[in-house]
Each structure stands twice: as structure tokens, then as C-alpha cells.
Enzyme design. Sequence first.
Site, PDB file in Angstrom:
ATOM      1  N   SER A 237       0.857  -1.185   0.000  1.00 28.52           N
ATOM      2  CA  SER A 237       0.000   0.000   0.000  1.00 28.52           C
ATOM      3  C   SER A 237       0.890   1.229   0.000  1.00 28.52           C
ATOM      4  CB  SER A 237      -0.897  -0.029   1.248  1.00 28.52           C
ATOM      5  OG  SER A 237      -1.768   1.073   1.289  1.00 28.52           O
ATOM      6  N   CYS A 238       0.300   2.410  -0.292  1.00 33.73           N
ATOM      7  CA  CYS A 238       1.079   3.654  -0.298  1.00 33.73           C
ATOM      8  C   CYS A 238       0.105   4.816  -0.267  1.00 33.73           C
ATOM      9  CB  CYS A 238       2.001   3.711  -1.507  1.00 33.73           C
ATOM     10  SG  CYS A 238       1.132   3.650  -3.080  1.00 33.73           S
ATOM     11  N   GLY A 239       0.413   5.917  -0.957  1.00 33.09           N
ATOM     12  CA  GLY A 239      -0.475   7.068  -0.968  1.00 33.09           C
ATOM     13  C   GLY A 239      -1.642   6.912  -1.920  1.00 33.09           C
TER      14      GLY A 239
END
Length: 284
Positions: free
Chosen positions: A239-241
Site C-alpha cells: 500500500s502507499c499514498g
Amino acid sequence: MTPTDPLVSTEWLAAHIGDANVKILDASFKLPGVLPLPKDDYLAAHLPGAVFFDVDAVSDHSNPLPHMYPSAEQFGRDAGQLGISNADTVVLYDAGGWVAAPRAWWMFLAFGHSNVRILNGGLKKWRAEGRPVESGEVKPKPATFSAIYDSKRVRSMQQLIANVESRAEQVIDARAADRFEGRAPEPRAGIRSGHIPGARNVPYNQLFDAATGTMKPLDDLRAAFANAGIGLDAPIVTSCGSGVSAGVLTLALYRLGITDTALYDGSWSEWGQAGGPPVATGPA
């Protein structure tokens, strides 16, 4: 059997850049508001013959979230318009800051195209070695690309909400530590600060050498995940932004032989919305 390394060297690409079935895509990407735009960088200088892969364009335009996965039909159409057929070897690169080439690589894999590679070091290493670049736009000859979506490679928010309870999958967040811990504001307006409860943090920029743009050796990658408390023998979701830099973690894991991870497409731009699921702050 170890998987084929998704990375190719500048030497390899220089030797194969003229091959009829090698198609090069510039998948450079920046956060909203950062100028010049990636497309303008591409027009100024790109690898010979490279076509621009626009992460925002090759996405589901009916979804208000940034650059969510399109349908298989749309991906096939978009890839075909980029001049790519199912018989081609796709080589992706970005500016050398390792953001979007891995996202585009994972999209090709998720839509059934396994013959896809990433240029190690990207445009940065290519130019540092004095290799040729071109300016202007490359207009490819359209091709036919048939895409089949593999949903196992992608996760939805509903699946991640269920996972907060079950902890069946380890969630690794690629954002910088101050964003993960909730100490820094998010770059997108109206998004809460913090992380998915139970997630671990491996900032994506720890996985490559900023000076050369190349990905770090396998032992260094292994250590980065171990130091964050990740077990490489258990299921993993990245996951990330907004589902782009998470691909850097996905790529590093793939190089370590962990090829069956999934990417949370909505990532923090979805989870972090006002009124969204619970948020955790502080260190993992």
C-alpha cells in the site's frame, strides 16, 4: 524455480533497443502539483522510441479516486494504442526516482502480460552513462492487445477492512515514516493522517540507491523487510499514498522470490478519506 528478474540493465536495453518486438514505455509520474509535468519531462528527453505511459490516463475514469485500475477491456485498448501487442516485450522506465514504472509493470502482470521488464536505474542511469535520448512525442503504430484481469494481484478497501480483524495478510505501507506515523500532512487535500491499523512501514526510497537510481542488492532488500517486522513466508499486501509507489515494494518482494503479493489499489487516498475506516498513528 526462481522467477525471471523483472529488471533489465541499461547494457541489455542498449543492445535490444532496435528489436522489433521490444517496446519501451516512459511511465514517469509525480505527485499532484509538482512541475514540470511528467509528460513535459518526457517531451524534453526520453529513451529513443519510448512512448509515454500516462498512469492517470490508463485508469478508471468513472472512479473519483486517483488512477484506479481500469477494466481489462480498457487496459487492452489503451495498451494497443501505445503500440503494444501480446507478442511484445515491454520495457518500462521512469525518471530514476522509482515511482511509477513498478506500478505499470504490476498492471501489465495483472492484465495477463508476463513479458514485461523494468529498466534498472531508469532515465537517470541511462543519461549518466551518456546514452542517447530523443525529444518530442513518439506516435506508435496501434496494435491489438488482449487483456485478462487477475484479481488476485489487487485488493479492495473491503478486503483490507476485513483483514484488520483477521490479520491474514501483512500490509506494508511504502510512504515516508512521518506520513505513516501521522506526523506529516498528506499531499492530497482532505485526507486524514496515519496508517491502516496493523500495517508495517517500508518507505519505498529505502529500496534503491538515490545516487545511481538502481535498486539495492537482494540482501539489502531482504534486510529492509526484516527490519520492519515483515515475514517473507506469509501473505503480503502493499500500500502507499495512491497505489503507485506501493509497486516499488511489490517489485522488491518479487525480486526476492515473493511473486504472489497483492497491491491495495485505493491505498491511503481511499482509506484516509474523512469518515473512512479506523486510522492508527505512531510507529508500527
